[in-house]
Motif scaffolding. Structure first.
Motif, PDB file in Angstrom:
ATOM      1  N   ILE A 173     -80.937 -12.195 -51.931  1.00 20.56           N
ATOM      2  CA  ILE A 173     -80.716 -12.424 -50.424  1.00 20.56           C
ATOM      3  C   ILE A 173     -81.902 -11.177 -50.170  1.00 20.56           C
ATOM      4  CG2 ILE A 173     -79.223 -12.164 -48.427  1.00 20.56           C
ATOM      5  CD1 ILE A 173     -78.460 -13.555 -50.672  1.00 20.56           C
TER       6      ILE A 173
ATOM      7  N   ALA B 140     -76.466 -16.329 -48.575  1.00 21.87           N
ATOM      8  CA  ALA B 140     -75.158 -16.510 -50.065  1.00 21.87           C
ATOM      9  C   ALA B 140     -74.048 -17.417 -50.656  1.00 21.87           C
ATOM     10  CB  ALA B 140     -74.315 -14.879 -49.988  1.00 21.87           C
TER      11      ALA B 140
ATOM     12  N   TYR C 203     -75.671 -11.695 -54.238  1.00 17.58           N
ATOM     13  CA  TYR C 203     -75.395 -12.184 -53.249  1.00 17.58           C
ATOM     14  C   TYR C 203     -73.366 -12.185 -53.927  1.00 17.58           C
ATOM     15  CZ  TYR C 203     -74.921 -16.513 -56.026  1.00 17.58           C
ATOM     16  OH  TYR C 203     -74.236 -17.230 -57.279  1.00 17.58           O
TER      17      TYR C 203
END
Length: 550
Positions: A4, A33, A124
């Motif tokens: 991320i 995500a 994530y």
């Protein structure tokens, strides 16, 4: 860094540009995500594993989530969670998906993308909201081992991280210190999000402002970006207008138009202004939508927000057109244009013009004044140039504004449909523009600050095969008249809008300069020579139109 963080550093700046909105940045982080969790599914990834995905392929988002209801939920939930307009949310995720895909593939290197994402699920997983379980393949959130996060290096495969052996007292304290620092940063970020409102380019912001003992809601409204096109005979482009918030969106639309219509796309004119959104939900589907409308002669299509309105002279053709466009853009609402409600159009336009004038404030921008005045429908009687009484109140207010802004000069441009001869229409449009000026002068306007021009049928904004299209083409437009622009190649600055009740367009021919009008007002050429269309200019560009200073 984790996946991320990497996407936030590489993709978000490309998507957001100069927009530093914390809310939109956080929205994208959460979308990355959800997007990664979807790609972690082998079946999902397998659908486009062997495709060459272009970085600007905004239709890629639709191919990841083939169910339109899932796409709608993603953009809607993200918009609500981060206080971002739903239209802006759809544009952000569609633009970021292909860029994020390329970055994830690059990080995975030789490792299959689903395996890479499952191995790094822990990097994530905590960003995925609970509601996303409905749009992610079953079991993806909980499935797969939570592997180590990728490193901060540029390695193309996940880097295994060795746990350090327990050692000194300071080493034992480091994780605790790190948590304290992260907590402080999170608090600062949250406080920044609360204290910094959305930028002006965000479509809708409502701010409470104290007024006396109560409160007054102040809305900073941004119009959705829009595109209006009409086709002619033999798959030609008859008319094209767009209203966009920045040049990036303009170029996206123009690239799609050029791909479909070739050189005819040069007929497109753009009004580029921060009063319009910088994203368009349908932009990702333009490559599919435009060929469909091109295949139907004498048809029109208006794209605005999440709605597409189309029309054609044949009812059966229109039904098929609606069905084909809906199939190409399932997330959009596609509908046929309803019957012309003339009185409703007039009434709504006058309300819109009055509201726009009320928002101008002191010392308004002349371009905003021109837009406001152009919102009104001036419904002249057939073959007449007498101003209807209902429009006089708007013109009276325009005279007052011109007195307050003495340097402002406006050009009044008359347009007709194509139901009479070209010569007759040119004369009638000039007479109607002149009548608008004459009335304003009679109310006290300085005649030297008002110019007129008749365009006849030469500058349509809609098809001429339907009643609705002819109504749109019969219009009066106000533009900003800039004398200094006549002495160089940049032309007349213009931001006027369609005089119909749907303010979707304006006249800015030289779009490469960011909102500049070809001075001869001729959409069929690319020169900047005079104020007459070449066809009726005996000097062929060596002299200015003497009628322009009436």
């Amino acid at each position: 860094m984790d996946i991320i963080s990497h996407l936030t550093k590489t993709v978000s700046p490309a998507v957001l540009g100069d927009d530093h909105s914390p809310a939109k940045k956080n929205l994208l982080e959460q979308f990355y995500a959800i997007f990664a969790a979807s790609l972690a599914d082998k079946d999902t990834y397998g659908r486009f594993e062997n495709e060459n995905i272009a970085r600007d392929d905004q239709g890629f988002y639709d191919r990841v989530w083939t169910d339109g209801s899932n796409r709608d939920r993603i953009s809607r939930e993200l918009a609500g969670a981060h206080n971002v307009d739903a239209t802006a949310s759809r544009g952000l995720v569609a633009m970021s998906a292909p860029l994020a895909y390329h970055e994830i593939k690059s990080l995975a290197g030789t490792t299959p993308v689903p395996q890479f994402l499952n191995d790094n699920l822990a990097s994530y997983q905590h960003h995925i909201p609970a509601w996303a379980s409905a749009v992610i393949p079953a079991g993806m959130v909980a499935a797969g081992p939570a592997g180590e996060r990728i490193s901060d290096t540029t390695s193309m495969a996940p880097l295994q991280h060795e746990e350090e052996k327990s050692g000194s007292f300071m080493k034992a304290l480091l994780p605790i210190i790190g948590l304290i620092i992260l907590g402080a940063l999170a608090w600062a970020l949250l406080r920044g999000c609360q204290e910094n409102p959305e930028p002006v380019a965000t479509p809708v912001i409502t701010e409470q402002v104290a007024e006396g003992d109560g409160q007054m809601a102040v809305a900073a409204d941004v119009e959705p970006a829009s595109l209006r096109i009409a086709t002619g005979e033999a798959n030609t482009l008859y008319a094209c207008r767009m209203n966009v918030g920045d040049e990036a969106l303009q170029m996206t639309i123009m690239n799609a138009m050029s791909t479909t219509f070739g050189d005819e796309a040069n007929k497109c004119r753009a009004d580029i202004d921060d009063g319009f959104a910088t994203d368009m939900p349908a932009a990702a589907q333009l490559a599919s939508l435009l060929p469909i409308i091109k295949s139907v002669p004498n048809a029109s299509m208006i794209i605005k927000g999440d709605e597409i309105v189309v029309n054609a002279s044949d009812a059966n053709v229109l039904d098929k057109l609606v069905a084909d466009l809906q199939a190409a853009a399932p997330a959009m609402m596609v509908k046929a244009e309803g019957p012309l409600d003339l009185q409703g159009e007039i009434d709504n336009s006058l309300v819109a013009a009055d509201a726009a004038i009320n928002k101008l404030g002191e010392n308004p921008d002349p371009h905003d004044v021109a837009r406001a005045l152009s919102l009104q429908v001036v419904n002249f009687e057939v073959d007449e140039a007498v101003i209807p009484d209902v429009n006089k109140a708007v013109l009276d207010r325009a005279v007052e504004i011109m007195e307050q802004v003495p340097d402002m000069k406006l050009m009044i441009i008359g347009h007709t449909d194509k139901t009479a001869t070209a010569e007759y229409n040119m004369k009638l449009s000039q007479e109607r523009a002149q009548s608008m000026k004459d009335y304003m002068v009679s109310q006290g306007a300085d005649p030297s600050k008002l110019m007129t021009k008749g365009m006849g049928e030469t500058d349509p904004i809609a098809d001429n095969s339907t009643e609705q299209g002819r109504f749109r083409n019969r219009r009066i437009e106000f533009t900003v008249y800039d004398e200094s622009a006549l002495n160089n190649d940049t032309g007349i600055s213009n931001n006027a809008m369609d005089a119909g009740s749907n303010p979707l367009d304006s006249n800015t021919a030289n779009t490469a300069t960011g909102g500049v009008l070809d001075p001869d007002l001729n959409p069929l050429d690319s020169n900047n020579d005079d104020l007459l269309p070449d066809s009726d200019d005996p000097s062929r560009g060596t002299a200015l139109d003497p009628q322009a200073n009436n």
